[in-house]
Scaffold this motif. Sequence first.
Motif, PDB file in Angstrom:
ATOM      1  N   ASP A   1     -29.756  84.585  22.382  1.00  0.00           N
ATOM      2  CA  ASP A   1     -30.503  84.343  23.622  1.00  0.00           C
ATOM      3  C   ASP A   1     -31.032  85.635  24.235  1.00  0.00           C
ATOM      4  N   GLU A   2     -30.581  86.779  23.725  1.00  0.00           N
ATOM      5  CA  GLU A   2     -30.942  88.051  24.341  1.00  0.00           C
ATOM      6  C   GLU A   2     -31.796  88.952  23.451  1.00  0.00           C
ATOM      7  N   LYS A   3     -31.571  88.927  22.138  1.00  0.00           N
ATOM      8  CA  LYS A   3     -32.233  89.892  21.256  1.00  0.00           C
ATOM      9  C   LYS A   3     -32.891  89.197  20.065  1.00  0.00           C
ATOM     10  N   ALA A   4     -33.942  89.867  19.536  1.00  0.00           N
ATOM     11  CA  ALA A   4     -34.683  89.311  18.410  1.00  0.00           C
ATOM     12  C   ALA A   4     -35.430  90.424  17.688  1.00  0.00           C
ATOM     13  N   ASP A   5     -35.948  90.103  16.510  1.00  0.00           N
ATOM     14  CA  ASP A   5     -36.794  91.009  15.737  1.00  0.00           C
ATOM     15  C   ASP A   5     -38.205  90.445  15.692  1.00  0.00           C
ATOM     16  N   VAL A   6     -39.205  91.307  15.832  1.00  0.00           N
ATOM     17  CA  VAL A   6     -40.598  90.892  15.699  1.00  0.00           C
ATOM     18  C   VAL A   6     -40.917  90.848  14.212  1.00  0.00           C
ATOM     19  N   ILE A   7     -41.469  89.727  13.757  1.00  0.00           N
ATOM     20  CA  ILE A   7     -41.789  89.629  12.332  1.00  0.00           C
ATOM     21  C   ILE A   7     -43.277  89.433  12.056  1.00  0.00           C
ATOM     22  N   TRP A   8     -44.079  89.117  13.103  1.00  0.00           N
ATOM     23  CA  TRP A   8     -45.506  88.885  12.885  1.00  0.00           C
ATOM     24  C   TRP A   8     -46.249  89.059  14.192  1.00  0.00           C
ATOM     25  N   ARG A   9     -47.470  89.587  14.125  1.00  0.00           N
ATOM     26  CA  ARG A   9     -48.359  89.661  15.292  1.00  0.00           C
ATOM     27  C   ARG A   9     -49.605  88.848  14.976  1.00  0.00           C
ATOM     28  N   TYR A  10     -49.948  87.949  15.886  1.00  0.00           N
ATOM     29  CA  TYR A  10     -51.118  87.092  15.707  1.00  0.00           C
ATOM     30  C   TYR A  10     -52.355  87.736  16.327  1.00  0.00           C
ATOM     31  N   THR A  11     -53.510  87.479  15.715  1.00  0.00           N
ATOM     32  CA  THR A  11     -54.774  87.879  16.327  1.00  0.00           C
ATOM     33  C   THR A  11     -55.105  86.888  17.435  1.00  0.00           C
ATOM     34  N   ARG A  12     -56.133  87.172  18.216  1.00  0.00           N
ATOM     35  CA  ARG A  12     -56.497  86.294  19.330  1.00  0.00           C
ATOM     36  C   ARG A  12     -56.908  84.908  18.833  1.00  0.00           C
ATOM     37  N   THR A  13     -57.678  84.826  17.752  1.00  0.00           N
ATOM     38  CA  THR A  13     -58.108  83.527  17.237  1.00  0.00           C
ATOM     39  C   THR A  13     -56.926  82.749  16.645  1.00  0.00           C
ATOM     40  N   GLU A  14     -55.997  83.449  16.001  1.00  0.00           N
ATOM     41  CA  GLU A  14     -54.808  82.772  15.470  1.00  0.00           C
ATOM     42  C   GLU A  14     -53.938  82.248  16.607  1.00  0.00           C
ATOM     43  N   ALA A  15     -53.850  83.021  17.714  1.00  0.00           N
ATOM     44  CA  ALA A  15     -53.075  82.583  18.868  1.00  0.00           C
ATOM     45  C   ALA A  15     -53.701  81.337  19.505  1.00  0.00           C
ATOM     46  N   ASN A  16     -55.024  81.283  19.563  1.00  0.00           N
ATOM     47  CA  ASN A  16     -55.706  80.096  20.087  1.00  0.00           C
ATOM     48  C   ASN A  16     -55.422  78.888  19.208  1.00  0.00           C
ATOM     49  N   TRP A  17     -55.404  79.077  17.895  1.00  0.00           N
ATOM     50  CA  TRP A  17     -55.095  77.993  16.965  1.00  0.00           C
ATOM     51  C   TRP A  17     -53.671  77.481  17.188  1.00  0.00           C
ATOM     52  N   LEU A  18     -52.713  78.414  17.360  1.00  0.00           N
ATOM     53  CA  LEU A  18     -51.321  78.031  17.623  1.00  0.00           C
ATOM     54  C   LEU A  18     -51.204  77.219  18.915  1.00  0.00           C
ATOM     55  N   GLU A  19     -51.947  77.632  19.927  1.00  0.00           N
ATOM     56  CA  GLU A  19     -51.894  76.940  21.214  1.00  0.00           C
ATOM     57  C   GLU A  19     -52.467  75.529  21.097  1.00  0.00           C
TER      58      GLU A  19
END
Length: 103
Positions: free
Chosen positions: A78-96
Amino acid sequence: MNRGRGRGHDTQQVRRVRSPRKGEIPGVVEQILGHGKLKVRCADGKIRLSRIPGKMKKRIWIREGDVVLVKPWDFQSDEKADVIWRYTRTEANWLERRGYLNL
């Protein structure tokens, strides 16, 4: 002589969006803390202290407001995590649009 100019500008590269798998949560970077650490507001409503692995730190830049994919640790999940991927703006819109990103 055409030193590479004009080549490949009319073709678009099709890239598949990496959807979250089991145990992975999308989130938005809220604050950059330095030394490869970030505060990420995850889609499950929790704010996690996330770190950028060294391999990823050398290849990409992450800014505030970027949508990232994090994998919570086995302990202190609940407190810590690792970043494994960064989305581009268009990919983020698709996810949303698909409902993966509920912020």
